[in-house]
Design a protein around this motif. Structure first.
Motif, PDB file in Angstrom:
ATOM      1  N   SER A  95       1.121  -1.035  -0.095  1.00  0.00           N
ATOM      2  CA  SER A  95      -0.339  -0.359   0.290  1.00  0.00           C
ATOM      3  C   SER A  95       0.925   1.040  -0.113  1.00  0.00           C
ATOM      4  O   SER A  95       0.465   2.368  -0.174  1.00  0.00           O
ATOM      5  CB  SER A  95      -0.711  -0.383   1.301  1.00  0.00           C
ATOM      6  N   LYS A  96       1.792   1.317   0.592  1.00  0.00           N
ATOM      7  CA  LYS A  96       3.414   2.207   0.247  1.00  0.00           C
ATOM      8  C   LYS A  96       4.064   2.439  -0.460  1.00  0.00           C
ATOM      9  O   LYS A  96       4.501   3.597  -1.174  1.00  0.00           O
ATOM     10  CB  LYS A  96       3.731   2.168   1.632  1.00  0.00           C
ATOM     11  N   ARG A  97       3.426   0.778  -1.617  1.00  0.00           N
ATOM     12  CA  ARG A  97       5.191   1.044  -2.502  1.00  0.00           C
ATOM     13  C   ARG A  97       4.869   0.063  -3.433  1.00  0.00           C
ATOM     14  O   ARG A  97       4.615  -0.902  -3.106  1.00  0.00           O
ATOM     15  CB  ARG A  97       7.136   1.103  -2.797  1.00  0.00           C
ATOM     16  N   THR A  98       4.690   0.289  -5.069  1.00  0.00           N
ATOM     17  CA  THR A  98       4.917  -1.188  -5.488  1.00  0.00           C
ATOM     18  C   THR A  98       6.501  -2.121  -6.224  1.00  0.00           C
ATOM     19  O   THR A  98       5.912  -3.005  -5.940  1.00  0.00           O
ATOM     20  CB  THR A  98       3.992  -0.468  -6.714  1.00  0.00           C
ATOM     21  N   GLU A  99       7.175  -1.506  -5.457  1.00  0.00           N
ATOM     22  CA  GLU A  99       8.314  -2.407  -5.427  1.00  0.00           C
ATOM     23  C   GLU A  99       9.448  -1.921  -3.592  1.00  0.00           C
ATOM     24  O   GLU A  99       9.009  -0.959  -3.073  1.00  0.00           O
ATOM     25  CB  GLU A  99       9.090  -1.276  -6.754  1.00  0.00           C
ATOM     26  N   PHE A 100       9.232  -3.180  -3.290  1.00  0.00           N
ATOM     27  CA  PHE A 100       9.724  -3.768  -2.350  1.00  0.00           C
ATOM     28  C   PHE A 100      10.607  -4.873  -1.820  1.00  0.00           C
ATOM     29  O   PHE A 100      10.424  -5.506  -2.753  1.00  0.00           O
ATOM     30  CB  PHE A 100       8.736  -3.398  -1.065  1.00  0.00           C
ATOM     31  N   ASP A 101      11.622  -4.768  -1.203  1.00  0.00           N
ATOM     32  CA  ASP A 101      11.762  -5.909  -0.541  1.00  0.00           C
ATOM     33  C   ASP A 101      11.610  -6.687   0.572  1.00  0.00           C
ATOM     34  O   ASP A 101      11.205  -5.890   1.392  1.00  0.00           O
ATOM     35  CB  ASP A 101      13.333  -5.265  -0.484  1.00  0.00           C
ATOM     36  N   ILE A 102      11.564  -8.027   0.927  1.00  0.00           N
ATOM     37  CA  ILE A 102      11.638  -8.296   1.999  1.00  0.00           C
ATOM     38  C   ILE A 102      12.568  -9.138   2.587  1.00  0.00           C
ATOM     39  O   ILE A 102      13.353  -9.586   1.842  1.00  0.00           O
ATOM     40  CB  ILE A 102      10.868  -9.514   1.668  1.00  0.00           C
ATOM     41  N   ILE A 103      13.148  -8.406   4.312  1.00  0.00           N
ATOM     42  CA  ILE A 103      14.519  -9.103   4.239  1.00  0.00           C
ATOM     43  C   ILE A 103      14.092 -10.091   5.818  1.00  0.00           C
ATOM     44  O   ILE A 103      13.247  -9.516   6.905  1.00  0.00           O
ATOM     45  CB  ILE A 103      15.319  -8.307   4.744  1.00  0.00           C
ATOM     46  N   LEU A 104      14.602 -11.470   5.708  1.00  0.00           N
ATOM     47  CA  LEU A 104      13.865 -12.130   5.757  1.00  0.00           C
ATOM     48  C   LEU A 104      14.584 -13.249   7.627  1.00  0.00           C
ATOM     49  O   LEU A 104      15.905 -13.157   7.102  1.00  0.00           O
ATOM     50  CB  LEU A 104      12.924 -13.694   6.024  1.00  0.00           C
ATOM     51  N   GLY A 105      14.865 -13.256   8.747  1.00  0.00           N
ATOM     52  CA  GLY A 105      15.900 -13.661   9.672  1.00  0.00           C
ATOM     53  C   GLY A 105      15.824 -14.575  10.372  1.00  0.00           C
ATOM     54  O   GLY A 105      14.250 -14.392  10.806  1.00  0.00           O
ATOM     55  N   GLY A 106      16.453 -14.796  11.741  1.00  0.00           N
ATOM     56  CA  GLY A 106      15.830 -15.352  12.927  1.00  0.00           C
ATOM     57  C   GLY A 106      15.444 -17.244  12.429  1.00  0.00           C
ATOM     58  O   GLY A 106      15.851 -17.535  11.956  1.00  0.00           O
ATOM     59  N   GLY A 107      16.128 -17.047  14.109  1.00  0.00           N
ATOM     60  CA  GLY A 107      16.429 -18.843  14.343  1.00  0.00           C
ATOM     61  C   GLY A 107      15.336 -20.131  14.162  1.00  0.00           C
ATOM     62  O   GLY A 107      15.765 -20.856  13.919  1.00  0.00           O
ATOM     63  N   ASP A 108      14.041 -19.262  13.976  1.00  0.00           N
ATOM     64  CA  ASP A 108      12.938 -20.388  13.408  1.00  0.00           C
ATOM     65  C   ASP A 108      12.495 -19.512  11.537  1.00  0.00           C
ATOM     66  O   ASP A 108      11.199 -19.989  11.499  1.00  0.00           O
ATOM     67  CB  ASP A 108      11.881 -20.155  14.335  1.00  0.00           C
ATOM     68  N   LYS A 109      13.431 -19.077  11.293  1.00  0.00           N
ATOM     69  CA  LYS A 109      12.773 -18.361   9.864  1.00  0.00           C
ATOM     70  C   LYS A 109      12.361 -19.683   8.901  1.00  0.00           C
ATOM     71  O   LYS A 109      11.385 -19.560   7.973  1.00  0.00           O
ATOM     72  CB  LYS A 109      13.664 -17.867   8.819  1.00  0.00           C
ATOM     73  N   LYS A 110      12.841 -21.119   9.796  1.00  0.00           N
ATOM     74  CA  LYS A 110      12.482 -22.357   8.826  1.00  0.00           C
ATOM     75  C   LYS A 110      10.788 -22.305   9.058  1.00  0.00           C
ATOM     76  O   LYS A 110      10.736 -23.057   8.029  1.00  0.00           O
ATOM     77  CB  LYS A 110      12.806 -23.314   8.932  1.00  0.00           C
TER      78      LYS A 110
END
Length: 248
Positions: free
Chosen positions: A202-217
């Motif tokens: 809703s803010k931008r049509t182009e965006f990135d997703i950064i994913l981390g953390g011990g349970d990201k599986k």
């Protein structure tokens, strides 16, 4: 300061459940983990010469103070990072930045190095945190119970609902109570992810997703999209500070 070698700097992330650590020279690799300061310094003492220790903690101050004292005894320069109002082009939305866990701040600092677009960064651990950044401005975020906290709360609050210790890596439904609990908690986390995608869209049509953390599986079932990056968020956020302050 530029005569410091990256192998002389250790990064320490004190999370809710474990201590994670890595040499600055290995900040992009999977960090090691231990349970206490004694185990951490067993590793530190095995190295040639650690000159600096960069630390971030979301736990009580006692453990941080213990590590600081052990650094002093070894002439290791101790640097604890705290949440800031602004750094590396990121402006915090919090009026009182001390109310934001440093893990969230470092996750944004890490993510901003990996993305030139708007992004949300999602740290999947004991708690799940999501923070949204557009044009360097932190818009705000969410804090959600993590998979295991959600599952354990459900079991503790009901008499005839049981669960196992399995964390699903494929998305689906359960055919017994234990699987239904796991699948339901998994679906709730996926709902957070989809809500985050909806909000940033809703803010931008182009965006990135950064994913981390011990349970990201728990998100392993997602096909890694072109706009998704995996990261060791706190460790790489600390690394960005350390490199900026020591090596440039």
């Amino acid at each position: 300061m530029n005569n410091i070698d990256e192998s002389q700097v250790i990064l320490v992330d004190i999370g809710n459940t474990r201590i994670k650590y890595s040499l600055l020279s290995h900040a992009e690799d999977e960090p090691s983990a231990c349970e206490d300061a004694k185990s951490l310094f067993f590793f530190i003492d095995s190295q040639q010469k650690i000159s600096h220790l960069y630390i971030a903690s979301v736990r009580n101050q006692d453990l941080v103070d213990e590590i600081s004292t052990m650094c002093d005894a070894r002439n290791i320069i101790f640097v604890e990072k705290q949440t800031e109002q602004e750094a590396f082009g990121i402006k915090n939305s919090y009026a009182n930045v001390q109310k934001m866990g440093v893990d969230r701040w470092l996750a944004m600092i890490c993510a901003a190095e990996k993305s030139k677009n708007a992004f949300f960064v999602m740290d999947v651990g004991t708690a799940i945190t999501v923070d949204f950044v557009v044009d360097g401005q932190h818009l705000g975020g969410w804090i959600i119970p993590g998979f295991q906290v959600m599952r354990n709360a459900l079991v503790a609050s009901t008499q005839k609902v049981f669960a196992n210790d399995e964390i699903p890596t494929t998305f689906g439904v359960g055919t017994d109570t234990e699987d239904c609990v796991a699948s339901g908690c998994h679906a709730a986390l996926y709902g957070v992810y989809l809500s985050a995608v909806d909000y940033i869209s809703s803010k931008r049509t182009e965006f990135d997703i950064i994913l981390g953390g011990g349970d990201k599986k728990v998100f392993a079932f997602l096909k890694s999209a072109d706009n998704m990056r995996l990261a060791h968020l706190v460790m790489q956020g600390l690394a960005r500070y350390a490199r900026c302050e020591l090596l440039k």
